[in-house]
Write an enzyme that holds these catalytic residues in place. Sequence first.
Site, mmCIF file in Angstrom:
data_model
loop_
_atom_site.group_PDB
_atom_site.id
_atom_site.type_symbol
_atom_site.label_atom_id
_atom_site.label_comp_id
_atom_site.label_asym_id
_atom_site.label_seq_id
_atom_site.Cartn_x
_atom_site.Cartn_y
_atom_site.Cartn_z
ATOM 1 N N LYS A 20 -26.811 1.505 21.959
ATOM 2 C CA LYS A 20 -27.907 2.255 22.562
ATOM 3 C C LYS A 20 -27.330 3.320 23.483
ATOM 4 O O LYS A 20 -26.181 3.241 23.913
ATOM 5 C CB LYS A 20 -28.865 1.350 23.342
ATOM 6 C CG LYS A 20 -28.232 0.587 24.506
ATOM 7 C CD LYS A 20 -28.337 1.303 25.819
ATOM 8 C CE LYS A 20 -27.715 0.477 26.935
ATOM 9 N NZ LYS A 20 -27.207 1.284 28.028
ATOM 10 N N GLY A 78 -20.703 1.684 28.038
ATOM 11 C CA GLY A 78 -22.089 1.915 28.419
ATOM 12 C C GLY A 78 -23.042 1.982 27.240
ATOM 13 O O GLY A 78 -24.185 2.412 27.386
ATOM 14 N N LEU A 79 -22.597 1.534 26.067
ATOM 15 C CA LEU A 79 -23.413 1.586 24.853
ATOM 16 C C LEU A 79 -24.073 0.250 24.539
ATOM 17 O O LEU A 79 -24.794 0.131 23.551
ATOM 18 C CB LEU A 79 -22.563 2.048 23.670
ATOM 19 C CG LEU A 79 -21.935 3.430 23.826
ATOM 20 C CD1 LEU A 79 -20.946 3.711 22.693
ATOM 21 C CD2 LEU A 79 -23.010 4.508 23.882
ATOM 22 N N GLY A 105 -22.755 -2.772 23.707
ATOM 23 C CA GLY A 105 -22.230 -3.558 22.593
ATOM 24 C C GLY A 105 -22.321 -5.060 22.807
ATOM 25 O O GLY A 105 -22.779 -5.793 21.935
ATOM 26 N N GLY A 106 -21.902 -5.542 23.969
ATOM 27 C CA GLY A 106 -21.955 -6.980 24.238
ATOM 28 C C GLY A 106 -23.380 -7.498 24.288
ATOM 29 O O GLY A 106 -23.690 -8.557 23.745
ATOM 30 N N SER A 107 -24.262 -6.742 24.925
ATOM 31 C CA SER A 107 -25.672 -7.153 25.016
ATOM 32 C C SER A 107 -26.340 -7.138 23.648
ATOM 33 O O SER A 107 -27.131 -8.021 23.321
ATOM 34 C CB SER A 107 -26.424 -6.223 25.968
ATOM 35 O OG SER A 107 -25.942 -6.351 27.279
ATOM 36 N N ASP A 165 -29.975 -5.652 29.644
ATOM 37 C CA ASP A 165 -30.072 -4.918 28.373
ATOM 38 C C ASP A 165 -30.435 -5.793 27.174
ATOM 39 O O ASP A 165 -30.890 -5.282 26.157
ATOM 40 C CB ASP A 165 -28.745 -4.215 28.042
ATOM 41 C CG ASP A 165 -28.503 -2.988 28.880
ATOM 42 O OD1 ASP A 165 -29.419 -2.549 29.603
ATOM 43 O OD2 ASP A 165 -27.380 -2.451 28.802
#
Length: 183
Positions: A19, A109-110, A112-114, A147
């Site tokens: 995102k 800040g994209l 990825g983990g969430s 997120d």
Amino acid sequence: LRAMSPALPSRLRVRACAKINMTLRVLGIHPDGYHELRTTFQSLALHDTLSFTRRRGPFRILSDDPACPADDSNLVWRAASRLWMASGRPGEMSGVEVSIRKRIPMQAGLGGGSSDAAAALRALSVLWNVRLDEAGLQAVGRSLGADVGFFLQGGTALGVERGDLLFELADGEPAWVVLARPD
């Protein structure tokens, strides 16, 4: 008579999309250390691919990125653990191996983990036959981070408070985005 349940799959492969924050206003800091936000989230086509395979033995994570943790510091592990507990299962997590093909850069800040955690909640709900409604799944997601709730929803959304109070917005026209991550 016992109700018959459909056969559960032995393997699932899911995409976990990145995102961007199309808008982001930091309005202050809460006493708990979280920032008060007003942001517009947008899902991207850039994605990690997670494969969930039933197997005997303890829960396990593998990744093609050596920097991706394979222990309880990984949000996928924590999502699995919270879902395991929410379903009332006893003992340690077991019966699934997760393979993560990383394409979303870590710590960029994209989300990825969430996003991976949200994908894990959805997939493991199916593999472990966990019957949580959408509100229950969102509650587990919010317990993992601000997120994760967005990634359970996806698309375009306004996020307020910590970014976890979401209001779905109409998707805009498809567009190209250039992402640059300097050293």
